[in-house]
Motif scaffolding. Sequence first.
Motif, PDB file in Angstrom:
ATOM      1  N   LYS A 208     -16.589  22.543  17.987  1.00  0.00           N
ATOM      2  CA  LYS A 208     -17.899  21.941  17.758  1.00  0.00           C
ATOM      3  C   LYS A 208     -18.739  22.941  16.973  1.00  0.00           C
ATOM      4  O   LYS A 208     -18.731  24.148  17.256  1.00  0.00           O
ATOM      5  CB  LYS A 208     -18.604  21.673  19.095  1.00  0.00           C
TER       6      LYS A 208
ATOM      7  N   MET B 113     -14.351  24.680  21.484  1.00  0.00           N
ATOM      8  CA  MET B 113     -14.331  23.219  21.619  1.00  0.00           C
ATOM      9  C   MET B 113     -14.335  22.530  20.253  1.00  0.00           C
ATOM     10  O   MET B 113     -14.451  21.297  20.191  1.00  0.00           O
ATOM     11  CB  MET B 113     -15.547  22.751  22.432  1.00  0.00           C
TER      12      MET B 113
ATOM     13  N   SER C 140     -18.672  26.719  21.957  1.00  0.00           N
ATOM     14  CA  SER C 140     -18.577  25.585  21.025  1.00  0.00           C
ATOM     15  C   SER C 140     -17.435  25.773  20.042  1.00  0.00           C
ATOM     16  O   SER C 140     -16.748  24.814  19.669  1.00  0.00           O
ATOM     17  CB  SER C 140     -19.892  25.413  20.261  1.00  0.00           C
TER      18      SER C 140
ATOM     19  N   LYS D 237      -6.001  26.031  26.441  1.00  0.00           N
ATOM     20  CA  LYS D 237      -7.459  26.007  26.376  1.00  0.00           C
ATOM     21  C   LYS D 237      -8.068  26.941  27.409  1.00  0.00           C
ATOM     22  O   LYS D 237      -9.111  27.559  27.162  1.00  0.00           O
ATOM     23  CB  LYS D 237      -7.962  24.570  26.588  1.00  0.00           C
TER      24      LYS D 237
ATOM     25  N   ASP E 115     -21.844  16.944  23.873  1.00  0.00           N
ATOM     26  CA  ASP E 115     -22.200  16.963  22.460  1.00  0.00           C
ATOM     27  C   ASP E 115     -23.528  17.666  22.213  1.00  0.00           C
ATOM     28  O   ASP E 115     -24.005  17.689  21.069  1.00  0.00           O
ATOM     29  CB  ASP E 115     -22.282  15.526  21.944  1.00  0.00           C
TER      30      ASP E 115
ATOM     31  N   PRO F 221     -11.326  18.576  31.338  1.00  0.00           N
ATOM     32  CA  PRO F 221     -12.759  18.903  31.215  1.00  0.00           C
ATOM     33  C   PRO F 221     -13.325  19.608  32.452  1.00  0.00           C
ATOM     34  O   PRO F 221     -14.135  20.533  32.312  1.00  0.00           O
ATOM     35  CB  PRO F 221     -13.437  17.537  31.024  1.00  0.00           C
TER      36      PRO F 221
ATOM     37  N   GLY G 222     -17.046  19.193  27.287  1.00  0.00           N
ATOM     38  CA  GLY G 222     -16.993  18.331  26.116  1.00  0.00           C
ATOM     39  C   GLY G 222     -18.320  17.736  25.687  1.00  0.00           C
ATOM     40  O   GLY G 222     -18.337  16.854  24.815  1.00  0.00           O
TER      41      GLY G 222
ATOM     42  N   HIS H  79     -17.746   9.531  27.776  1.00  0.00           N
ATOM     43  CA  HIS H  79     -17.021   9.503  26.493  1.00  0.00           C
ATOM     44  C   HIS H  79     -15.958   8.411  26.467  1.00  0.00           C
ATOM     45  O   HIS H  79     -15.656   7.847  25.423  1.00  0.00           O
ATOM     46  CB  HIS H  79     -16.379  10.865  26.219  1.00  0.00           C
TER      47      HIS H  79
ATOM     48  N   PRO I  92     -16.765  13.478  30.470  1.00  0.00           N
ATOM     49  CA  PRO I  92     -15.573  12.715  30.067  1.00  0.00           C
ATOM     50  C   PRO I  92     -15.648  11.238  30.438  1.00  0.00           C
ATOM     51  O   PRO I  92     -15.119  10.391  29.702  1.00  0.00           O
ATOM     52  CB  PRO I  92     -14.427  13.418  30.809  1.00  0.00           C
TER      53      PRO I  92
ATOM     54  N   LYS J   9     -19.767  13.897  16.422  1.00  0.00           N
ATOM     55  CA  LYS J   9     -18.344  14.075  16.758  1.00  0.00           C
ATOM     56  C   LYS J   9     -17.918  15.541  16.740  1.00  0.00           C
ATOM     57  O   LYS J   9     -17.272  16.016  17.642  1.00  0.00           O
ATOM     58  CB  LYS J   9     -17.464  13.264  15.790  1.00  0.00           C
ATOM     59  N   GLU J  10     -18.298  16.259  15.695  1.00  0.00           N
ATOM     60  CA  GLU J  10     -17.872  17.652  15.598  1.00  0.00           C
ATOM     61  C   GLU J  10     -19.041  18.614  15.663  1.00  0.00           C
ATOM     62  O   GLU J  10     -18.961  19.751  15.217  1.00  0.00           O
ATOM     63  CB  GLU J  10     -17.074  17.860  14.307  1.00  0.00           C
TER      64      GLU J  10
END
Lengths: 256, 256, 256, 256
Positions: free
Chosen positions: B253, B251, B248, A243, B211, A200, B209, B177, B174, B10-11
Amino acid sequence: MMVSDILNLKESLIVMAGPCSVESESQVLETARALKRLGVNVLRGGAFKPRTYPESFQGLGEDGLKILAMAREETGMSIVTEAMDLESLRLVEKYADIIQIGSRNSQNFPLLKAAGKTMKPVLLKRGFGNTIDELIGSSRYISMSGNNNIMLVERGIRTFENSTRFTLDVSAVPVLHEKVNYPVIIDPSHPAGNSRYVEPLALAGIAAGADGIIVEVHPDPSRALSDAAQQLNLDQFSRLYSKIKEISRVMNKNVI
Amino acid sequence: MMVSDILNLKESLIVMAGPCSVESESQVLETARALKRLGVNVLRGGAFKPRTYPESFQGLGEDGLKILAMAREETGMSIVTEAMDLESLRLVEKYADIIQIGSRNSQNFPLLKAAGKTMKPVLLKRGFGNTIDELIGSSRYISMSGNNNIMLVERGIRTFENSTRFTLDVSAVPVLHEKVNYPVIIDPSHPAGNSRYVEPLALAGIAAGADGIIVEVHPDPSRALSDAAQQLNLDQFSRLYSKIKEISRVMNKNVI
Amino acid sequence: MMVSDILNLKESLIVMAGPCSVESESQVLETARALKRLGVNVLRGGAFKPRTYPESFQGLGEDGLKILAMAREETGMSIVTEAMDLESLRLVEKYADIIQIGSRNSQNFPLLKAAGKTMKPVLLKRGFGNTIDELIGSSRYISMSGNNNIMLVERGIRTFENSTRFTLDVSAVPVLHEKVNYPVIIDPSHPAGNSRYVEPLALAGIAAGADGIIVEVHPDPSRALSDAAQQLNLDQFSRLYSKIKEISRVMNKNVI
Amino acid sequence: MMVSDILNLKESLIVMAGPCSVESESQVLETARALKRLGVNVLRGGAFKPRTYPESFQGLGEDGLKILAMAREETGMSIVTEAMDLESLRLVEKYADIIQIGSRNSQNFPLLKAAGKTMKPVLLKRGFGNTIDELIGSSRYISMSGNNNIMLVERGIRTFENSTRFTLDVSAVPVLHEKVNYPVIIDPSHPAGNSRYVEPLALAGIAAGADGIIVEVHPDPSRALSDAAQQLNLDQFSRLYSKIKEISRVMNKNVI
């Protein structure tokens, strides 16, 4: 790849990887081969290690540099490794393609001046207690001899937060880009202090506009003689590398 | 979009945007229409402003909330706005979809408990002097009444670096999370303190990461009554929004 | 001693002492009697405790205030105790001589305004993430209603050093004296985080020119329900108190 | 006074004073005579200056050391001055009684090792980004050659507070005393960053139990080539010196 390419980074993203410390021929060669296979062109590895306590492993010295040179011979990778004083600088200059100045020496001005005079590319890490302006001040000790082959590394600063080893100051990327013309490199390993957080932080740095990353990778991190917790194994690095390429594409950067 | 969607992240990557302070009907409606046209579904804006000095603009109070409600009426956007005490909480609860607890109230435990009891979604900002573990502690004062509709916001911490207003601690993403199940949102505006640094910090957070992000946007930042330096204008936000969508995608997302 | 004396501190040094939390009648009375015998005139003790986690002991509430009032009745000491919100403020105002605003509420502006309106003396602690200028800003929310009976407390700030719980910023004493006319009090207990460091920090604060100290004292620290490690027992406090008097003499301050 | 006395500090408090930089013969001699007259036995002054930018005054080098030696010749004072690298160390070793290692070199391990090998007393400053434990680690690089003539200096750490240049961590005094057997010296000038705050910080350090102080004194601070704002003039130092003696008496320390 030539070292001169490294420094012309406007549209490139350079990846430097390798073990924290050079520990043995097999350790370095195994790492270098795996990295090269993926497409990585710069190998990192410390032969002179500045450690908080004198009882800790201090690096293999010139023997370590020779191992790095062997890896270059075999793989064609460029070598970046740290000099701690004028004596080790003479050796590092002889063996390495890029001279690294570590965080604890970020304001070791005589060392910076001497590194500048080699006219070799210098990778200058930010001191973990230094402001961005002080990092720029330090870079001037290198450039005062006409050497502008400088890369500046954000590697985390000291803060009150203790879930991570240091706090990656990702804003150093745009601030440095605004103030100086040098490539800005992210070191995600030292601030993470833990392999789980390396990915990350690496991706965050690239998305913030960094021109490269320098990551610790070890074939068997649990056996590493230094920084065991934060080194990636080869599988973890391979996933990270994919990534990195994806994020770099969005940032219009070509991974070199 | 329903607020329940917001919390099933989550996504998904949620974007919340709007002015620092609600200043007038036209200011809010102009901003809301432009944001909605781009695809943004959550409007932020402060009606109760915790300011360092009592002489500074303190917000429009309930009149500000009414303006936000008008914007929701017209655009269908959800509203997130800050409560500063039990009194403003009663009003915010009445008008808003998401209750924001600001950085200075991150350890205002009676307020946290009361916000939890509303059973509305709560956006809890990390105190700029708080550790990640303390932020988690604060979230428990919300969840103790059974309300788990919590979003945690990393908005920068106090460090010695002064090129930026605060230091965005991107590693909080992270770490949080790993420790809790709540969505982690990045606020790039407050650490930046300057509109030029907002985009790199926003993208860094997403690549780490996160959201979601919550960004300050103003139709004419130079005239803003608070945080003038760090608010994006609509063009700047539009460009940022495109890049957010690109990062995104990498990732995995979906921007909502 | 009248509370008005407390606030006319130019040539006085006020000592406030007592347990972190009010735990029982016997605990408070034993402490108060011993302190009064030594010459201490202000008793501290928390009935409403802002704790990082909701599972921790939260204080006895109004029952605790009643115990403090009993101690005042018996010993004639003044009482200082913390208010956490408007509800506890109403109670604290009723029972206490001095209203304490804790570090976590140092920028809880509605609470500061309400505390100011009581016209009772307010002991305002610096937030551990706040600058000295922000502390001054917070004091203005108290004084805006005409209440200038304010004492400012330096109680340690968040830094990277982890040998102590917080870093006592002893320079806050001269800086605050230069900028505002309020007495400056040192809290050596919270930065120490350990009883062994309380005496050096207390004496340092007084030698830096502080107008008072507020110290945690418990008849049996090992059994304390909060801050067990940093509370002094009565013998330790007695020794500290003698040294406070000696240093105060050098500073031309009269211990009250 | 012999240098060996300096290091037997259990019941002594050593005062070291003098200009930030050696600028001229008259500047140093005027300062040394005035200090000696007051009773000060150790003269400080920098001949090699580690400066953030290469454009700043870098010190007079060996010429500066010769001036310091003249002052010793005339006054009988001991000399403490900074070495920045192996080259300046050779010179400093030749001219000085005590070798100073500055904050920026606190983790310059090759320099620490070399300083240790001289067997001369070493005054080791804490790096402004270093923890107390790291300072102890650094001291081991000196003592590993059997040289235990070490003084540790607390000179302020980097924090978010910006009213002062650095934050004096006065708790370093008791923490270091608990962990190592070396005298702990307070430098009040660098954290103050302003002459007005030097006295309170110096007295705070002594009241915290320090074994000495090192203060910047200049005959005309407004003309100083470095650290102009924070140097005391001779009158200010004279007043400070009287207070140091008073506080030391309370601490059962004899000023030497």
